[in-house]
Scaffold this motif. Structure first.
Motif, PDB file in Angstrom:
ATOM      1  N   TRP A 111       0.815  -1.216   0.000  1.00  0.00           N
ATOM      2  CA  TRP A 111       0.000   0.000   0.000  1.00  0.00           C
ATOM      3  C   TRP A 111       0.845   1.260   0.000  1.00  0.00           C
ATOM      4  O   TRP A 111       0.463   2.267  -0.602  1.00  0.00           O
ATOM      5  N   MET A 112       1.996   1.230   0.651  1.00  0.00           N
ATOM      6  CA  MET A 112       2.860   2.412   0.594  1.00  0.00           C
ATOM      7  C   MET A 112       3.242   2.708  -0.852  1.00  0.00           C
ATOM      8  O   MET A 112       3.193   3.855  -1.299  1.00  0.00           O
ATOM      9  N   ASP A 113       3.599   1.672  -1.601  1.00  0.00           N
ATOM     10  CA  ASP A 113       3.953   1.835  -3.001  1.00  0.00           C
ATOM     11  C   ASP A 113       2.764   2.345  -3.820  1.00  0.00           C
ATOM     12  O   ASP A 113       2.906   3.261  -4.638  1.00  0.00           O
ATOM     13  N   LEU A 114       1.595   1.779  -3.600  1.00  0.00           N
ATOM     14  CA  LEU A 114       0.410   2.182  -4.370  1.00  0.00           C
ATOM     15  C   LEU A 114       0.037   3.641  -4.133  1.00  0.00           C
ATOM     16  O   LEU A 114      -0.302   4.370  -5.077  1.00  0.00           O
ATOM     17  N   VAL A 115       0.080   4.075  -2.895  1.00  0.00           N
ATOM     18  CA  VAL A 115      -0.243   5.471  -2.589  1.00  0.00           C
ATOM     19  C   VAL A 115       0.739   6.392  -3.316  1.00  0.00           C
ATOM     20  O   VAL A 115       0.339   7.361  -3.977  1.00  0.00           O
ATOM     21  N   GLN A 116       2.027   6.078  -3.211  1.00  0.00           N
ATOM     22  CA  GLN A 116       3.054   6.909  -3.859  1.00  0.00           C
ATOM     23  C   GLN A 116       2.860   6.944  -5.376  1.00  0.00           C
ATOM     24  O   GLN A 116       2.983   7.996  -5.998  1.00  0.00           O
ATOM     25  N   ARG A 117       2.568   5.798  -5.985  1.00  0.00           N
ATOM     26  CA  ARG A 117       2.411   5.717  -7.440  1.00  0.00           C
ATOM     27  C   ARG A 117       1.175   6.443  -7.951  1.00  0.00           C
ATOM     28  O   ARG A 117       1.109   6.798  -9.118  1.00  0.00           O
ATOM     29  N   HIS A 118       0.207   6.662  -7.081  1.00  0.00           N
ATOM     30  CA  HIS A 118      -1.056   7.243  -7.528  1.00  0.00           C
ATOM     31  C   HIS A 118      -1.327   8.628  -6.941  1.00  0.00           C
ATOM     32  O   HIS A 118      -2.476   9.004  -6.713  1.00  0.00           O
ATOM     33  N   GLY A 119      -0.246   9.394  -6.709  1.00  0.00           N
ATOM     34  CA  GLY A 119      -0.386  10.802  -6.391  1.00  0.00           C
ATOM     35  C   GLY A 119      -0.400  11.190  -4.933  1.00  0.00           C
ATOM     36  O   GLY A 119      -0.541  12.364  -4.607  1.00  0.00           O
ATOM     37  N   GLY A 120      -0.256  10.219  -4.039  1.00  0.00           N
ATOM     38  CA  GLY A 120      -0.249  10.531  -2.614  1.00  0.00           C
ATOM     39  C   GLY A 120       1.146  10.532  -2.037  1.00  0.00           C
ATOM     40  O   GLY A 120       2.119  10.192  -2.713  1.00  0.00           O
ATOM     41  N   THR A 121       1.237  10.911  -0.796  1.00  0.00           N
ATOM     42  CA  THR A 121       2.477  10.838  -0.025  1.00  0.00           C
ATOM     43  C   THR A 121       2.202   9.946   1.168  1.00  0.00           C
ATOM     44  O   THR A 121       1.328  10.262   1.988  1.00  0.00           O
TER      45      THR A 121
END
Length: 105
Positions: A25-35
């Protein structure tokens, strides 16, 4: 900016599965515009609590990210870790507005 705080009750016997879930989930958030600000796992005291904090520039940006749940294969695979391992017993999401050191004055 909006920050999502996720409070988890986890099965402490399945912390390895929870960590695999968290890394995805850390990777997914980063890849989709979040921090992603990280997952905070038990160290001392209560051993069945964990937290995650991540931010998006706006609620609209977060809602766009949420449209991928259950649809995008990477999101489905991340949830499968949780579902197949039963590492998460329950969770609750809260949205907060951060006040950061740069916001002083």
């Amino acid at each position: 900016m909006i920050t999502c705080v996720v409070e988890y009750v986890i099965d402490p016997r399945k912390i390895d599965a929870f960590e695999r879930f968290a890394r995805r989930w850390m990777d997914l958030v980063q890849r989709h515009g979040g921090t992603h600000h990280g997952y905070f796992l038990p160290a001392e005291g209560a051993s069945d609590r964990a937290l995650a904090l991540f931010s998006f520039p706006s609620l609209a940006a977060y809602e766009e990210y949420r449209t991928l749940f259950g649809v995008d294969p990477d999101f489905v695979a991340a949830d499968r870790i949780r579902d197949e391992s039963d590492c998460v017993l329950r969770y609750e999401r809260t949205f907060m507005r951060p006040l950061l050191p740069g916001d002083l004055g």
